[in-house]
Design a protein around this motif. Structure first.
Motif, PDB file in Angstrom:
ATOM      1  N   PHE A 114       0.907  29.296 -12.485  1.00  0.00           N
ATOM      2  CA  PHE A 114       0.944  28.200 -13.458  1.00  0.00           C
ATOM      3  C   PHE A 114       2.370  27.776 -13.790  1.00  0.00           C
ATOM      4  O   PHE A 114       2.723  27.500 -14.935  1.00  0.00           O
ATOM      5  CB  PHE A 114       0.180  28.593 -14.721  1.00  0.00           C
ATOM      6  CG  PHE A 114      -1.264  28.918 -14.465  1.00  0.00           C
ATOM      7  CD1 PHE A 114      -2.161  27.922 -14.124  1.00  0.00           C
ATOM      8  CD2 PHE A 114      -1.724  30.224 -14.514  1.00  0.00           C
ATOM      9  CE1 PHE A 114      -3.489  28.213 -13.846  1.00  0.00           C
ATOM     10  CE2 PHE A 114      -3.045  30.528 -14.245  1.00  0.00           C
ATOM     11  CZ  PHE A 114      -3.933  29.518 -13.908  1.00  0.00           C
ATOM     12  N   CYS A 115       3.172  27.744 -12.737  1.00  0.00           N
ATOM     13  CA  CYS A 115       4.535  27.215 -12.831  1.00  0.00           C
ATOM     14  C   CYS A 115       4.982  26.881 -11.418  1.00  0.00           C
ATOM     15  O   CYS A 115       4.389  27.353 -10.441  1.00  0.00           O
ATOM     16  CB  CYS A 115       5.493  28.205 -13.491  1.00  0.00           C
ATOM     17  SG  CYS A 115       5.719  29.732 -12.564  1.00  0.00           S
ATOM     18  N   LEU A 116       6.011  26.068 -11.317  1.00  0.00           N
ATOM     19  CA  LEU A 116       6.562  25.746 -10.009  1.00  0.00           C
ATOM     20  C   LEU A 116       7.238  26.964  -9.415  1.00  0.00           C
ATOM     21  O   LEU A 116       7.937  27.700 -10.113  1.00  0.00           O
ATOM     22  CB  LEU A 116       7.558  24.595 -10.128  1.00  0.00           C
ATOM     23  CG  LEU A 116       6.974  23.258 -10.592  1.00  0.00           C
ATOM     24  CD1 LEU A 116       8.094  22.267 -10.886  1.00  0.00           C
ATOM     25  CD2 LEU A 116       6.012  22.689  -9.557  1.00  0.00           C
ATOM     26  N   GLY A 141       0.799  -1.219   0.000  1.00  0.00           N
ATOM     27  CA  GLY A 141       0.000   0.000   0.000  1.00  0.00           C
ATOM     28  C   GLY A 141       0.828   1.264   0.000  1.00  0.00           C
ATOM     29  O   GLY A 141       2.008   1.287   0.374  1.00  0.00           O
ATOM     30  N   ALA A 142       0.200   2.352  -0.411  1.00  0.00           N
ATOM     31  CA  ALA A 142       0.822   3.677  -0.411  1.00  0.00           C
ATOM     32  C   ALA A 142      -0.275   4.724  -0.376  1.00  0.00           C
ATOM     33  O   ALA A 142      -1.395   4.490  -0.826  1.00  0.00           O
ATOM     34  CB  ALA A 142       1.705   3.864  -1.636  1.00  0.00           C
ATOM     35  N   THR A 143       0.059   5.866   0.186  1.00  0.00           N
ATOM     36  CA  THR A 143      -0.843   7.010   0.236  1.00  0.00           C
ATOM     37  C   THR A 143      -0.101   8.204  -0.330  1.00  0.00           C
ATOM     38  O   THR A 143       1.115   8.336  -0.164  1.00  0.00           O
ATOM     39  CB  THR A 143      -1.288   7.292   1.680  1.00  0.00           C
ATOM     40  OG1 THR A 143      -1.801   6.098   2.259  1.00  0.00           O
ATOM     41  CG2 THR A 143      -2.350   8.371   1.718  1.00  0.00           C
ATOM     42  N   MET A 144      -0.828   9.098  -1.013  1.00  0.00           N
ATOM     43  CA  MET A 144      -0.183  10.200  -1.711  1.00  0.00           C
ATOM     44  C   MET A 144      -0.925  11.509  -1.494  1.00  0.00           C
ATOM     45  O   MET A 144      -2.139  11.520  -1.257  1.00  0.00           O
ATOM     46  CB  MET A 144      -0.102   9.904  -3.211  1.00  0.00           C
ATOM     47  CG  MET A 144       0.655   8.626  -3.528  1.00  0.00           C
ATOM     48  SD  MET A 144       0.799   8.311  -5.297  1.00  0.00           S
ATOM     49  CE  MET A 144       1.913   6.906  -5.273  1.00  0.00           C
ATOM     50  N   ILE A 145      -0.180  12.600  -1.564  1.00  0.00           N
ATOM     51  CA  ILE A 145      -0.748  13.944  -1.568  1.00  0.00           C
ATOM     52  C   ILE A 145      -0.433  14.573  -2.919  1.00  0.00           C
ATOM     53  O   ILE A 145       0.724  14.606  -3.344  1.00  0.00           O
ATOM     54  CB  ILE A 145      -0.169  14.813  -0.441  1.00  0.00           C
ATOM     55  CG1 ILE A 145      -0.587  14.270   0.929  1.00  0.00           C
ATOM     56  CG2 ILE A 145      -0.627  16.267  -0.590  1.00  0.00           C
ATOM     57  CD1 ILE A 145       0.061  14.996   2.094  1.00  0.00           C
ATOM     58  N   LEU A 146      -1.462  15.050  -3.592  1.00  0.00           N
ATOM     59  CA  LEU A 146      -1.311  15.735  -4.878  1.00  0.00           C
ATOM     60  C   LEU A 146      -1.833  17.152  -4.743  1.00  0.00           C
ATOM     61  O   LEU A 146      -2.929  17.376  -4.211  1.00  0.00           O
ATOM     62  CB  LEU A 146      -2.097  15.010  -5.975  1.00  0.00           C
ATOM     63  CG  LEU A 146      -2.210  15.753  -7.317  1.00  0.00           C
ATOM     64  CD1 LEU A 146      -0.854  15.816  -8.019  1.00  0.00           C
ATOM     65  CD2 LEU A 146      -3.262  15.111  -8.214  1.00  0.00           C
ATOM     66  N   GLY A 147      -1.069  18.097  -5.232  1.00  0.00           N
ATOM     67  CA  GLY A 147      -1.521  19.484  -5.246  1.00  0.00           C
ATOM     68  C   GLY A 147      -1.018  20.198  -6.475  1.00  0.00           C
ATOM     69  O   GLY A 147       0.010  19.833  -7.046  1.00  0.00           O
ATOM     70  N   GLY A 148      -1.751  21.215  -6.902  1.00  0.00           N
ATOM     71  CA  GLY A 148      -1.316  21.992  -8.041  1.00  0.00           C
ATOM     72  C   GLY A 148      -2.440  22.822  -8.614  1.00  0.00           C
ATOM     73  O   GLY A 148      -3.514  22.944  -8.032  1.00  0.00           O
ATOM     74  N   GLN A 149      -2.174  23.379  -9.786  1.00  0.00           N
ATOM     75  CA  GLN A 149      -3.170  24.200 -10.469  1.00  0.00           C
ATOM     76  C   GLN A 149      -3.024  24.042 -11.969  1.00  0.00           C
ATOM     77  O   GLN A 149      -1.905  24.001 -12.495  1.00  0.00           O
ATOM     78  CB  GLN A 149      -3.016  25.675 -10.071  1.00  0.00           C
ATOM     79  CG  GLN A 149      -4.118  26.573 -10.624  1.00  0.00           C
ATOM     80  CD  GLN A 149      -4.008  28.018 -10.167  1.00  0.00           C
ATOM     81  OE1 GLN A 149      -2.962  28.446  -9.670  1.00  0.00           O
ATOM     82  NE2 GLN A 149      -5.081  28.789 -10.333  1.00  0.00           N
TER      83      GLN A 149
END
Length: 244
Positions: free
Chosen positions: A206-208, A114-122
């Protein structure tokens, strides 16, 4: 074990993750757990991972392969129309990798891989969004009442986040808050350690944004860690004595 945090602020998103992995006290390694994708002017995303290292590496490799492959391998993180679809794609990929790994081992094997993830962005056309993605492939989105997500060894670093988080805080204050949260976790659990990876995504950029690897000798890290210890001791001694 690991520790990763994603904060949703009015100004954007802030991510921090440690780099320690261990398979017992005598088998400790350093692996990056924070991954980024960007199409400047269109989208920027950060993914942080906790759980089985082989699973998380396979998921990231598959996502990268889809990004680089021919159009018939769409969708990819570089072409999905929304962050919701990006979370859905990652969730499906995670679920598939776990299913392939368990080899009919049933629920016990599923837990082991198993694994858990956090995703964030725009992505252009939508606001910044932050998701927690579970091993089953489903996910939840951060809301006003739950403005941050943690994965891994969460309990030691949570109290300061709950007490001090403010959606209007500037990025430098948010980074300091995360440093205190990580310092509390590192002091309490040997399975979490520096170096730490930091990434910022500013709303509508809209960029890192700014990124940084924080080593144990980093002067800002040392100042926050030592200053927090001193402040806690002073606060403790300033409390009224108990009649005992």
């Amino acid at each position: 074990m690991t520790y990763c945090v994603g904060l949703h602020l009015d100004r954007g998103l802030v991510f921090m993750s440690d780099t320690r992995t261990n398979a017992g006290v005598d088998n400790i390694s350093t692996f990056r757990k924070q991954f980024t994708w960007e199409v400047e002017g269109d989208r920027a995303m950060v993914l942080m991972t906790a759980g089985n290292l082989a699973t998380t590496q396979a998921v990231v490799s598959l996502l990268d392969e889809r990004n680089l492959a021919a159009p018939d391998r769409a969708p990819s993180l570089l072409t999905v129309p929304s962050m919701f679809q990006a979370a859905r794609l990652i969730g499906q990929t995670l679920k598939e990798v776990i299913a392939d790994s368990r080899d009919d081992g049933g629920p016990t094997a599923s837990k082991a891989f198993g694994a858990t993830m956090i995703l964030g962005g725009q992505i252009q056309g939508g606001p910044p969004r932050l998701y927690m993605i579970y091993p089953e492939g489903n996910f939840v989105e951060a809301q006003e009442d739950t403005p941050f997500f943690q994965i891994g060894e969460t309990k030691y670093g949570r109290p300061i986040l709950v007490r001090a988080y403010d959606p209007e805080m500037p990025f430098d204050q948010a980074v300091k808050l995360l440093m205190v949260s990580f310092d509390s976790t590192i002091r309490a659990n040997l399975s979490v350690s520096t170096p730490l990876d930091l990434q910022v995504i500013e709303t509508d950029a809209f960029c890192l944004g700014k990124s940084r690897r924080i080593e144990d000798a980093d002067p800002d890290w040392r100042a926050v860690s030592d200053g927090w210890s001193d402040a806690l001791r002073q606060a403790f001694h300033s409390l009224p004595d108990v009649d005992f």
